[in-house]
Structures are given as structure tokens and as C-alpha cells.
Design a protein around this motif. Structure first.
Motif, PDB file in Angstrom:
ATOM      1  N   ALA A  94      -2.621  10.415   5.442  1.00 49.32           N
ATOM      2  CA  ALA A  94      -2.295  10.912   6.779  1.00 49.32           C
ATOM      3  C   ALA A  94      -0.926  11.560   6.727  1.00 49.32           C
ATOM      4  CB  ALA A  94      -2.308   9.779   7.804  1.00 49.32           C
ATOM      5  N   HIS A  95      -0.697  12.461   7.664  1.00 48.98           N
ATOM      6  CA  HIS A  95       0.615  13.072   7.788  1.00 48.98           C
ATOM      7  C   HIS A  95       1.435  12.143   8.673  1.00 48.98           C
ATOM      8  CE1 HIS A  95       2.921  16.610   6.793  1.00 48.98           C
ATOM      9  NE2 HIS A  95       3.510  16.509   7.972  1.00 48.98           N
ATOM     10  N   SER A  96       2.584  11.705   8.206  1.00 44.34           N
ATOM     11  CA  SER A  96       3.333  10.621   8.861  1.00 44.34           C
ATOM     12  C   SER A  96       2.428   9.394   8.928  1.00 44.34           C
ATOM     13  CB  SER A  96       3.817  11.015  10.259  1.00 44.34           C
ATOM     14  OG  SER A  96       4.711  12.089  10.192  1.00 44.34           O
ATOM     15  N   SER A  97       2.028   8.930   7.779  1.00 49.21           N
ATOM     16  CA  SER A  97       0.993   7.903   7.654  1.00 49.21           C
ATOM     17  C   SER A  97       1.318   6.592   8.356  1.00 49.21           C
ATOM     18  CB  SER A  97       0.676   7.639   6.188  1.00 49.21           C
ATOM     19  OG  SER A  97       1.804   7.104   5.520  1.00 49.21           O
ATOM     20  N   VAL A  98       2.571   6.303   8.604  1.00 52.02           N
ATOM     21  CA  VAL A  98       2.935   5.056   9.288  1.00 52.02           C
ATOM     22  C   VAL A  98       2.204   4.956  10.623  1.00 52.02           C
ATOM     23  CG1 VAL A  98       4.838   3.808  10.388  1.00 52.02           C
ATOM     24  CG2 VAL A  98       5.158   4.811   8.138  1.00 52.02           C
ATOM     25  N   ILE A 121      -1.490   7.225   1.536  1.00 50.18           N
ATOM     26  CA  ILE A 121      -0.456   8.124   1.041  1.00 50.18           C
ATOM     27  C   ILE A 121      -0.041   8.998   2.221  1.00 50.18           C
ATOM     28  CG2 ILE A 121      -1.186   8.129  -1.353  1.00 50.18           C
ATOM     29  CD1 ILE A 121      -2.412  10.886  -0.859  1.00 50.18           C
ATOM     30  N   CYS A 122       1.210   9.359   2.228  1.00 48.15           N
ATOM     31  CA  CYS A 122       1.779  10.131   3.322  1.00 48.15           C
ATOM     32  C   CYS A 122       2.004  11.568   2.865  1.00 48.15           C
ATOM     33  CB  CYS A 122       3.089   9.493   3.772  1.00 48.15           C
ATOM     34  SG  CYS A 122       3.870  10.393   5.124  1.00 48.15           S
ATOM     35  N   THR A 123       1.398  12.522   3.557  1.00 50.95           N
ATOM     36  CA  THR A 123       1.560  13.918   3.150  1.00 50.95           C
ATOM     37  C   THR A 123       2.923  14.486   3.544  1.00 50.95           C
ATOM     38  OG1 THR A 123       0.276  14.627   5.086  1.00 50.95           O
ATOM     39  CG2 THR A 123      -0.888  14.468   2.977  1.00 50.95           C
ATOM     40  N   THR A 136       9.420  18.656   7.679  1.00 54.94           N
ATOM     41  CA  THR A 136       8.068  18.451   7.163  1.00 54.94           C
ATOM     42  C   THR A 136       7.095  18.006   8.254  1.00 54.94           C
ATOM     43  OG1 THR A 136       8.868  16.299   6.419  1.00 54.94           O
ATOM     44  CG2 THR A 136       8.589  18.008   4.743  1.00 54.94           C
ATOM     45  N   LYS A 137       7.323  18.472   9.470  1.00 57.18           N
ATOM     46  CA  LYS A 137       6.318  18.244  10.508  1.00 57.18           C
ATOM     47  C   LYS A 137       5.073  19.015  10.100  1.00 57.18           C
ATOM     48  CE  LYS A 137       9.498  17.318  14.237  1.00 57.18           C
ATOM     49  NZ  LYS A 137      10.038  17.715  15.519  1.00 57.18           N
ATOM     50  N   LEU A 138       3.929  18.561  10.560  1.00 56.64           N
ATOM     51  CA  LEU A 138       2.669  19.170  10.141  1.00 56.64           C
ATOM     52  C   LEU A 138       2.642  20.689  10.355  1.00 56.64           C
ATOM     53  CD1 LEU A 138      -0.036  18.612   8.809  1.00 56.64           C
ATOM     54  CD2 LEU A 138      -0.955  18.060  11.069  1.00 56.64           C
ATOM     55  N   PRO A 139       3.070  21.202  11.502  1.00 56.66           N
ATOM     56  CA  PRO A 139       3.066  22.667  11.654  1.00 56.66           C
ATOM     57  C   PRO A 139       3.957  23.384  10.628  1.00 56.66           C
ATOM     58  CG  PRO A 139       3.261  21.615  13.793  1.00 56.66           C
ATOM     59  CD  PRO A 139       3.422  20.527  12.760  1.00 56.66           C
TER      60      PRO A 139
END
Length: 174
Positions: A94-98, A121-123, A136-139
């Protein structure tokens, strides 16, 4: 744990993105799932989830309202389909997997479900390690990698997460 891109190439990974109705982690109202096997996306799915509460705060972010999910399955009812999707996966991502890991953990606990054994794992961390990206925000990561994104749509976010993993595996740049 931070994996090197080469370590990810032989892994089966399921990218996950939850959307929540409000600040409570047990208020999952949607999830997007994208499965990667042998360096390719092999399937994807998205589900609306009926949270216990009809209290929605984040409609302005993701566009989902109570009326959209009121007849959808609850997390517990959806669990068998979710579990079959992640079965055999080595990792979840996930993005920001926490955030997504917490939603999964709390929803499982609330429904007396044993949480999946796969680690996340955190992307965000993967993008920082692979391309030295900040922010590193998703956008931001999607723009850098030229990945199409409809942010806060669970399928689009999960797909973007999967594409980040694939790009890291190939160490693709613009």
C-alpha cells in the motif's frame, strides 16, 4: 521492512487501498485490490463495504456516501472474497501502508477474523529508496512515473501502487 526492487521480482504481491467513511479505522467503505504475479498485473477488483456506522465524514475526499454502501456487504461478509484474492500472496502493499495495514487489522479484529499473515511493503518507502523522490505522496510518485491516477478512487490508488512496484522492479524512469 524495505525490499530492494530485485527482491520483489519473484514475489506475488497484492496492492491494497482502503477508503474509510470517517476517522475510525473500522469504517472501511471501499477497497481496491490489484494482484501482481511474475512481474505482471494478473487481476484486480474493487468492493464497496458497508461500515457499521452511517456517519460519513470523508465523502468530500472519495465521493462515497452512505447511500452508496448501505446495501453492500459488511467487512465480515466480504472477507471470504478478500481472502481468496490475497491467497498465496507473499506480500501486501500500500502507499503509506501504515494506514491500510491499520484499517485491515482493526476491521479483522472487530469481525473476529485472523489477520492475514502477509507483511506489508510501503510504496512510499519504495519510491524514496528507488528514485530518491520527495515528496512521495501518491500523486507525486504517479506524476514522476507517468502513471494515470484518479486519487482516492480505491481501484485507481491500488493500481497506482501496483504500477509503482512494477516500475521499481524494472527501475523505470520517465
Amino acid at each position: 521492512m524495505i525490499y530492494r526492487p530485485a527482491e520483489l521480482r519473484k514475489k506475488t504481491i497484492v496492492a491494497i487501498d482502503f477508503e474509510t467513511a470517517n476517522r475510525n479505522p473500522d469504517s472501511a467503505c471501499a477497497v481496491g485490490l490489484v494482484r501482481i504475479e511474475n512481474g505482471q498485473i494478473v487481476k484486480s477488483d474493487t468492493f464497496l463495504i458497508r461500515p457499521e456506522s452511517s456517519h460519513f465524514v470523508f465523502t468530500y475526499i472519495h465521493g462515497i456516501e452512505w447511500k452508496d454502501v448501505s446495501s453492500s456487504p459488511s467487512f465480515g461478509e466480504l472477507w471470504p472474497r478478500f481472502l481468496s484474492f490475497i491467497e498465496g500472496a507473499d506480500l501486501l502493499a500500500a502507499h503509506s501502508s501504515v494506514f491500510d495495514e491499520r484499517v485491515l487489522k482493526v476491521c479483522c479484529k472487530k469481525n473476529n477474523i485472523i489477520r492475514p499473515k502477509q507483511s506489508f511493503i510501503c510504496t512510499v518507502k519504495l519510491a524514496r529508496k528507488t528514485w530518491k523522490l520527495f515528496p512521495t505522496k501518491l500523486p507525486d510518485v504517479c506524476e514522476f512515473l507517468d502513471i494515470e491516477l484518479k486519487h482516492h478512487d480505491p481501484m485507481s490508488d491500488a493500481n497506482a501502487c501496483a504500477e509503482i512496484i512494477l516500475a521499481a522492479q524494472k527501475k523505470r524512469h520517465r
